[in-house]
Write an enzyme that holds these catalytic residues in place. Structure first.
Site, mmCIF file in Angstrom:
data_model
loop_
_atom_site.group_PDB
_atom_site.id
_atom_site.type_symbol
_atom_site.label_atom_id
_atom_site.label_comp_id
_atom_site.label_asym_id
_atom_site.label_seq_id
_atom_site.Cartn_x
_atom_site.Cartn_y
_atom_site.Cartn_z
ATOM 1 C CG ASN A 11 47.022 34.604 45.321
ATOM 2 O OD1 ASN A 11 47.280 34.583 44.121
ATOM 3 N ND2 ASN A 11 46.380 35.634 45.884
ATOM 4 C CG ASP A 67 42.387 41.614 40.848
ATOM 5 O OD1 ASP A 67 42.028 40.622 41.516
ATOM 6 O OD2 ASP A 67 42.457 42.755 41.330
#
Length: 248
Positions: A69, A21
């Site tokens: 996503n 991340d």
């Protein structure tokens, strides 16, 4: 920061999972577009994979692209898919050289045809790798994994091949996308976020968590060693007391 010599080779977790991340925030700090962060993250992936294999980790799972996503801007998703194809093609020779087997979990059928092709070819070429298995979680979510497992079990029950009373934790685990892969003993998350983001929900039940504020593009082998050293300093009780562990 830790160095490899500080890691106890007898206490290496068999399976390490990583939520990579912070690519977008890293790019923003540098004044670049989000895709610049994703491109820069490749070095972190390469160093981490090599360091994991050298340390003796048997399975390394990278959360590369989640089901959620897909909701990102279309241009970013397209750029990510193109980057994925390019990276797999470029890194396959290195995986072969280091005897690393590539696998993938997730809704692979939702990826563009070019991605599916590169992925299938790389997995076929590296299937004989014995040093480590690198698992890419692509178009993956933990809830999807549990849902598809439940559907497959229900089909087996409907067909009479499985009785409801036969269903155990081990039975369910056998229908997950990670069948044959041990549950992660260590989860690393970068960028300081303190959540697991729908990743390996069943498999992370007793996993040790290591969260670092470092953004993923800055992650290097010494940071993996930091996580391994922290893991080795913890007491894994699985519901037991410290005294019980001492006795056993």
């Amino acid at each position: 920061m830790a160095v490899r010599s500080e890691i106890d080779s007898q206490k290496i977790p068999a399976h390490v999972a990583i939520i990579m991340d912070g690519n977008g925030r890293w790019a923003k700090q540098k004044g670049g577009l989000r895709i610049f962060g994703h491109q820069s993250a490749i070095t972190a992936v390469r160093e981490t994979v090599e360091a994991a294999a050298e340390a003796g980790i048997q399975y390394l799972t990278l959360y590369a692209f989640s089901t959620e996503n897909w909701a990102r801007p279309a241009h970013e998703v397209m750029a990510l898919m193109q980057l994925l194809v390019h990276t797999i093609r470029k890194e396959t020779p290195t995986l072969l050289k280091n005897s690393i087997r590539l696998q993938a979990i997730g809704q692979i059928e939702n990826l563009p045809a070019s991605c599916q092709k590169e992925l299938a070819e790389a997995m076929e070429l590296t299937k004989a790798g014995t040093k480590m298995t690198l698992v890419l979680a692509l178009s993956y979510s933990g809830r999807w994994d549990l849902t598809q497992a439940a559907k497959r079990m229900a089909a087996e029950v409907a067909a009479g091949r499985l009785q409801p009373e036969q269903i155990t934790e081990q039975t369910l685990a056998g229908f997950l996308s990670t069948v044959g892969i041990p549950d992660p003993e260590l989860l690393i998350r970068t960028s300081g976020e303190q959540r697991i983001s729908n990743f390996l929900l069943w498999q992370l039940a007793y996993t040790e968590l290591f969260i670092t504020d470092l953004l993923w593009p800055d992650f290097r082998r010494e940071h993996l060693y930091d996580a391994l050293r922290a893991y080795q300093q913890r007491e894994r009780r699985f519901g037991k007391t410290s005294e019980q562990l001492t006795v056993s």
